[in-house]
Design an enzyme around this catalytic site. Structure first.
Site, PDB file in Angstrom:
ATOM      1  N   ASP A   1      56.967  45.956  39.144  1.00  0.00           N
ATOM      2  CA  ASP A   1      55.841  46.901  38.990  1.00  0.00           C
ATOM      3  C   ASP A   1      55.892  48.039  40.009  1.00  0.00           C
ATOM      4  OD1 ASP A   1      54.493  46.001  36.744  1.00  0.00           O
ATOM      5  OD2 ASP A   1      53.253  44.578  37.868  1.00  0.00           O
TER       6      ASP A   1
ATOM      7  N   LYS B   1      51.240  35.389  36.227  1.00  0.00           N
ATOM      8  CA  LYS B   1      52.121  36.087  37.174  1.00  0.00           C
ATOM      9  C   LYS B   1      52.268  35.381  38.523  1.00  0.00           C
ATOM     10  CE  LYS B   1      51.888  40.931  35.803  1.00  0.00           C
ATOM     11  NZ  LYS B   1      51.732  42.292  36.362  1.00  0.00           N
TER      12      LYS B   1
HETATM   13  P1  NAP Z   1      42.926  43.764  39.231  1.00  0.00           P
HETATM   14  O1  NAP Z   1      43.858  42.906  39.999  1.00  0.00           O
HETATM   15  O2  NAP Z   1      41.814  43.147  38.474  1.00  0.00           O
HETATM   16  O3  NAP Z   1      42.305  44.853  40.274  1.00  0.00           O
HETATM   17  C1  NAP Z   1      41.324  45.738  39.858  1.00  0.00           C
HETATM   18  C2  NAP Z   1      41.038  46.751  40.954  1.00  0.00           C
HETATM   19  O4  NAP Z   1      40.117  47.732  40.412  1.00  0.00           O
HETATM   20  C3  NAP Z   1      40.348  46.162  42.183  1.00  0.00           C
HETATM   21  O5  NAP Z   1      40.744  46.894  43.324  1.00  0.00           O
HETATM   22  C4  NAP Z   1      38.867  46.398  41.869  1.00  0.00           C
HETATM   23  O6  NAP Z   1      38.045  46.502  43.021  1.00  0.00           O
HETATM   24  C5  NAP Z   1      38.929  47.751  41.202  1.00  0.00           C
HETATM   25  N1  NAP Z   1      37.779  47.989  40.321  1.00  0.00           N
HETATM   26  C6  NAP Z   1      37.540  47.413  39.120  1.00  0.00           C
HETATM   27  N2  NAP Z   1      36.385  47.894  38.598  1.00  0.00           N
HETATM   28  C7  NAP Z   1      35.896  48.777  39.511  1.00  0.00           C
HETATM   29  C8  NAP Z   1      34.741  49.606  39.560  1.00  0.00           C
HETATM   30  N3  NAP Z   1      33.847  49.615  38.556  1.00  0.00           N
HETATM   31  N4  NAP Z   1      34.574  50.400  40.631  1.00  0.00           N
HETATM   32  C9  NAP Z   1      35.467  50.405  41.649  1.00  0.00           C
HETATM   33  N5  NAP Z   1      36.585  49.643  41.659  1.00  0.00           N
HETATM   34  C10 NAP Z   1      36.793  48.841  40.605  1.00  0.00           C
HETATM   35  O7  NAP Z   1      43.724  44.651  38.167  1.00  0.00           O
HETATM   36  P2  NAP Z   1      45.258  45.135  38.211  1.00  0.00           P
HETATM   37  O8  NAP Z   1      46.093  44.134  37.496  1.00  0.00           O
HETATM   38  O9  NAP Z   1      45.616  45.518  39.581  1.00  0.00           O
HETATM   39  O10 NAP Z   1      45.196  46.416  37.236  1.00  0.00           O
HETATM   40  C11 NAP Z   1      44.424  47.568  37.583  1.00  0.00           C
HETATM   41  C12 NAP Z   1      44.626  48.671  36.538  1.00  0.00           C
HETATM   42  O11 NAP Z   1      45.996  49.071  36.540  1.00  0.00           O
HETATM   43  C13 NAP Z   1      44.330  48.241  35.095  1.00  0.00           C
HETATM   44  O12 NAP Z   1      43.685  49.317  34.441  1.00  0.00           O
HETATM   45  C14 NAP Z   1      45.704  48.018  34.484  1.00  0.00           C
HETATM   46  O13 NAP Z   1      45.715  48.285  33.101  1.00  0.00           O
HETATM   47  C15 NAP Z   1      46.527  49.048  35.227  1.00  0.00           C
HETATM   48  N6  NAP Z   1      47.949  48.682  35.343  1.00  0.00           N
HETATM   49  C16 NAP Z   1      48.876  49.553  34.882  1.00  0.00           C
HETATM   50  C17 NAP Z   1      50.216  49.262  34.993  1.00  0.00           C
HETATM   51  C18 NAP Z   1      51.232  50.245  34.508  1.00  0.00           C
HETATM   52  O14 NAP Z   1      52.386  49.852  34.284  1.00  0.00           O
HETATM   53  N7  NAP Z   1      50.896  51.500  34.325  1.00  0.00           N
HETATM   54  C19 NAP Z   1      50.619  48.044  35.586  1.00  0.00           C
HETATM   55  C20 NAP Z   1      49.639  47.159  36.052  1.00  0.00           C
HETATM   56  C21 NAP Z   1      48.302  47.489  35.915  1.00  0.00           C
HETATM   57  P3  NAP Z   1      37.358  45.169  43.683  1.00  0.00           P
HETATM   58  O15 NAP Z   1      38.406  44.557  44.546  1.00  0.00           O
HETATM   59  O16 NAP Z   1      36.217  45.735  44.462  1.00  0.00           O
HETATM   60  O17 NAP Z   1      36.930  44.295  42.550  1.00  0.00           O
END
Ligand code: NAP
Length: 297
Positions: A117, A81
């Site tokens: 998004d 991305k």
């Molecule tokens: P990412 O860039 O890896 O970010 C993950 C986020 O979650 C960070 O803020 C991280 O905090 C936090 N996190 C992870 N594990 C944690 C824990 N155990 N306790 C507290 N905070 C935690 O991921 P992303 O791409 O943004 O995606 C995040 C979620 O959104 C995923 O589940 C994904 O499937 C979902 N999503 C859904 C859509 C949709 O269309 N519905 C689109 C995109 C993503 P730190 O900064 O402290 O690591």
């Protein structure tokens, strides 16, 4: 394989078929091909959506090739991305602010990158909650890629305030600075500590979980303790596997209005669909297609 139970004929693939790709690696879990191919089928469009796994070092070669073929465009997912932005002729200003592209159009051989998004999230909120983001106080949990897309979009669409709480506080601060750099001083980082959350949530209209906490296989987890959540909010979770996360279950018990993550997935796709075809996306059919292949709850 699920049976095709509808009565719509699939256009045969021929020399006039327009292609749409999904570039990422791995793609095994992706719902986008099912969703888009069903949308093409239901409207009788001679389009085909193809998953294309691309290794890191091949992104430039593959995108250059695609631009010379009968592609209307493509989606981009993990891990490409960010790096995709170096392979395009133009990147629109919202995608530049987000710093990532998930949707590309190809017109006359020119590739242009967008990020749908955040728009997908806003549309899902409008569709599920009948809500406009304008003037609303939003609290976001998380500061990852999805959080960036959502926060930048909310700021541009006139959210009154955006508070961001993240496990790694420095990332919440950095995101707030980037959001405010767009020109409106509307965003601030807040501590993820229960007491601070409790106070902040009293002044919140819309809570959005953008962390992966609560996602399969850790369905038992919730990004905030139950007791800090007041009733009367709109609570959104962008996690869509499971559809009903622990956070949404708690929010329901407190009488909050709920917005599931599946809506963001469908509407970000719907925006791309419209760019590639020029037609409004059949969102109901897209929801149905996804519901048929993903876990029921
Ligand atoms: P990412 O860039 O890896 O970010 C993950 C986020 O979650 C960070 O803020 C991280 O905090 C936090 N996190 C992870 N594990 C944690 C824990 N155990 N306790 C507290 N905070 C935690 O991921 P992303 O791409 O943004 O995606 C995040 C979620 O959104 C995923 O589940 C994904 O499937 C979902 N999503 C859904 C859509 C949709 O269309 N519905 C689109 C995109 C993503 P730190 O900064 O402290 O690591």
């Amino acid at each position: 394989m699920p049976m095709n139970t509808d009565n719509h004929h699939h256009a045969p693939i021929d020399t006039r078929t327009r292609l749409v790709g999904l570039l990422g690696q791995p793609l095994g879990h992706s719902l986008s091909p099912v969703m888009h191919n069903q949308a093409f089928r239901i409207l009788g469009l001679n389009y085909c959506y193809l998953p294309i796994e691309v290794a890191d070092g091949d992104l430039e070669t593959v995108t250059a090739g695609i631009a010379k073929m009968n592609f209307a465009g493509y989606n981009v997912t993990i891990p490409h991305k960010i790096r995709i932005m170096d392979c395009l002729d133009a990147v629109d200003s919202l995608a530049q602010a987000i710093g990532a592209v998930n949707t590309v159009t190809i017109r006359d051989g020119r590739s242009t990158g967008y990020n749908t998004d955040g728009i997908g999230f806003v549309r899902s909120l409008e569709a599920a909650g009948g809500l406009s983001i304008k003037g609303q106080a939003v609290m976001m949990l998380g500061s990852g890629g999805a959080a960036r897309a959502i926060a930048m979009t909310l700021a541009r669409q006139g959210a009154a305030r955006i508070a961001i709480a993240n496990r790694t506080a420095a990332k919440a601060h950095a995101l707030a600075v980037d959001v405010n750099a767009q020109g409106r001083d509307c965003c601030q980082a807040v501590p993820l500590a229960p007491d601070a959350l409790k106070v902040a949530l009293r002044h919140t209209d819309i809570l959005v979980n953008t962390t992966s906490v609560g996602m399969h296989p850790r369905e038992g987890e919730c990004p905030i303790p139950d007791h800090v959540l007041p009733g009367g909010l709109v609570v959104c979770d962008i996690v869509y596997n499971p559809r009903q996360t622990r956070l949404l279950n708690i929010a329901r018990q407190k009488g909050c209005r709920l917005v599931e993550g599946l809506g963001m997935l469908v509407y970000q796709g719907a925006v791309g669909f419209q760019m590639w075809t020029g037609l409004e996306a059949p969102v109901e059919a897209m929801f149905d297609a996804i519901s048929r292949v993903s876990s029921p709850k």
